[in-house]
Design a protein around this motif. Structure first.
Motif, short mmCIF file in Angstrom:
data_model
loop_
_atom_site.label_atom_id
_atom_site.label_comp_id
_atom_site.label_asym_id
_atom_site.label_seq_id
_atom_site.Cartn_x
_atom_site.Cartn_y
_atom_site.Cartn_z
N PRO A 127 3.74 9.10 -1.57
CA PRO A 127 5.00 8.36 -1.37
C PRO A 127 5.47 8.35 0.09
O PRO A 127 5.92 7.31 0.59
CB PRO A 127 5.99 9.10 -2.28
N VAL A 128 5.38 9.49 0.76
CA VAL A 128 5.81 9.55 2.17
C VAL A 128 4.83 8.80 3.06
O VAL A 128 5.24 8.10 4.00
CB VAL A 128 5.97 11.01 2.62
N LEU A 129 3.54 8.92 2.78
CA LEU A 129 2.55 8.18 3.57
C LEU A 129 2.81 6.67 3.48
O LEU A 129 2.72 5.96 4.49
CB LEU A 129 1.14 8.50 3.06
N ARG A 130 3.12 6.19 2.29
CA ARG A 130 3.41 4.77 2.11
C ARG A 130 4.67 4.38 2.90
O ARG A 130 4.70 3.33 3.57
CB ARG A 130 3.59 4.45 0.63
N GLN A 131 5.68 5.23 2.86
CA GLN A 131 6.92 4.97 3.58
C GLN A 131 6.67 4.93 5.09
O GLN A 131 7.20 4.07 5.81
CB GLN A 131 7.95 6.05 3.23
N LEU A 132 5.84 5.85 5.57
CA LEU A 132 5.54 5.90 7.00
C LEU A 132 4.76 4.66 7.44
O LEU A 132 5.05 4.08 8.50
CB LEU A 132 4.73 7.16 7.31
N ALA A 133 3.78 4.26 6.65
CA ALA A 133 2.98 3.08 7.00
C ALA A 133 3.86 1.83 7.04
O ALA A 133 3.70 0.97 7.92
CB ALA A 133 1.83 2.91 6.01
N GLU A 134 4.78 1.73 6.10
CA GLU A 134 5.67 0.57 6.08
C GLU A 134 6.60 0.57 7.28
O GLU A 134 6.81 -0.45 7.92
CB GLU A 134 6.48 0.57 4.78
N ARG A 135 7.16 1.75 7.62
CA ARG A 135 8.08 1.83 8.76
C ARG A 135 7.33 1.60 10.08
O ARG A 135 7.85 0.95 10.99
CB ARG A 135 8.77 3.20 8.78
N ALA A 136 6.11 2.11 10.17
CA ALA A 136 5.34 1.95 11.41
C ALA A 136 5.04 0.48 11.68
O ALA A 136 5.06 0.03 12.83
CB ALA A 136 4.05 2.75 11.32
N ASP A 137 4.74 -0.27 10.63
CA ASP A 137 4.51 -1.72 10.73
C ASP A 137 3.53 -2.05 11.86
O ASP A 137 3.77 -2.94 12.67
CB ASP A 137 5.84 -2.44 10.95
#
Length: 251
Positions: free
Chosen positions: A164-174
């Motif tokens: 879940p955090v990895l997905r959130q980070l990838a989305e925020r990093a864009d």
């Protein structure tokens, strides 16, 4: 295209990674302690192996990531020597006592790599991130530092638990920085982690036990971690590297 980085703790692992088709490695020593700075001789040997990208871990000691000024000075010199030895990248990280990214220390280390080198040195922020206070705030600071990549388990004991955090980070990093998932990644879970998170790279040791060539043995006298089989040390396997590359290519 998902990138694959193989973590290599010795020269045999470097050669195995190359044999398996890897083009990017993180070079370190002391894997049992979470990774430490490798010797200059090992760096030169890894560069000479023909591996395209050699990212050198810079970590002065085991333990936490709160460093004294003298330790930062040591790491700055390690970075200069790594770059002079032909490393294409460095892997760094430092925290403040309150669990924030130590931007001052990191800027010093990045400057040691990039100032006057005449080369585009890649900078990865390592899993010190996973011990920081706030993932999104830490991510923003790491991007502001100009890092190219973030290695993280998603603040969990293993990447599969940090999805879940990895997905959130990838989305925020864009795509402003490569989020690279690491910790416990293997051919059995790599595809699921990539699909569930959208990360741009994965990091793995790709290791399995390698039989010692020693004929005389004294197994009752340990030299390292208690309980470890020193006559079957873990080392990178070309077959596991090939398997991971196949999985990535099929994504």
């Amino acid at each position: 295209m998902i990138d694959l980085e193989i973590c290599c703790g010795d020269l045999a692992s470097v050669m195995a990674a190359r044999e398996g088709g890897a083009t990017r490695i993180e070079l370190c020593s002391g894997l049992a302690e979470g990774g430490l700075t490798p010797s200059a001789a090992l760096i030169r040997a890894a560069v000479a192996s023909g591996i395209e990208r050699v990212n050198v871990l810079i970590r002065a000691r085991s333990g936490d990531f709160l460093y004294s000024d003298s330790e930062i000075c040591l790491m700055e010199e390690d970075i200069r020597q790594a770059v002079a030895s032909g490393a294409t990248g460095i892997v760094i990280g430092a925290l403040t006592p309150d669990g924030e990214i130590d931007t001052k220390a990191c800027r010093r280390m990045i400057a040691a790599a990039r100032d006057n080198s005449g080369r585009n040195i890649n900078v990865t922020f390592h899993r010190a991130f996973d011990l920081s206070r706030d993932p999104l705030e830490s991510l923003e600071k790491i991007m502001e530092l100009g890092c190219d990549c973030l290695l993280t388990s998603g603040m969990a004991s293993a990447a599969v638990k940090g999805i879940p955090v990895l997905r959130q980070l990838a989305e925020r990093a864009d795509h402003r920085i490569t989020v690279m998932a690491g910790a416990g990644i293997n051919p059995d879970n790599a595809a699921d982690i990539i699909a569930a998170t959208g990360v741009g790279a994965i990091h793995a040791t790709a290791r399995k036990p390698q039989a010692s060539r020693m004929r005389f043995r004294r197994p009752a006298v340990p030299m390292g971690v208690p309980g470890a089989d020193e006559y079957a040390p873990l080392s990178t396997s070309p077959d596991i590297v090939k398997n991971l590359l196949t999985i990535i290519h099929n994504q």
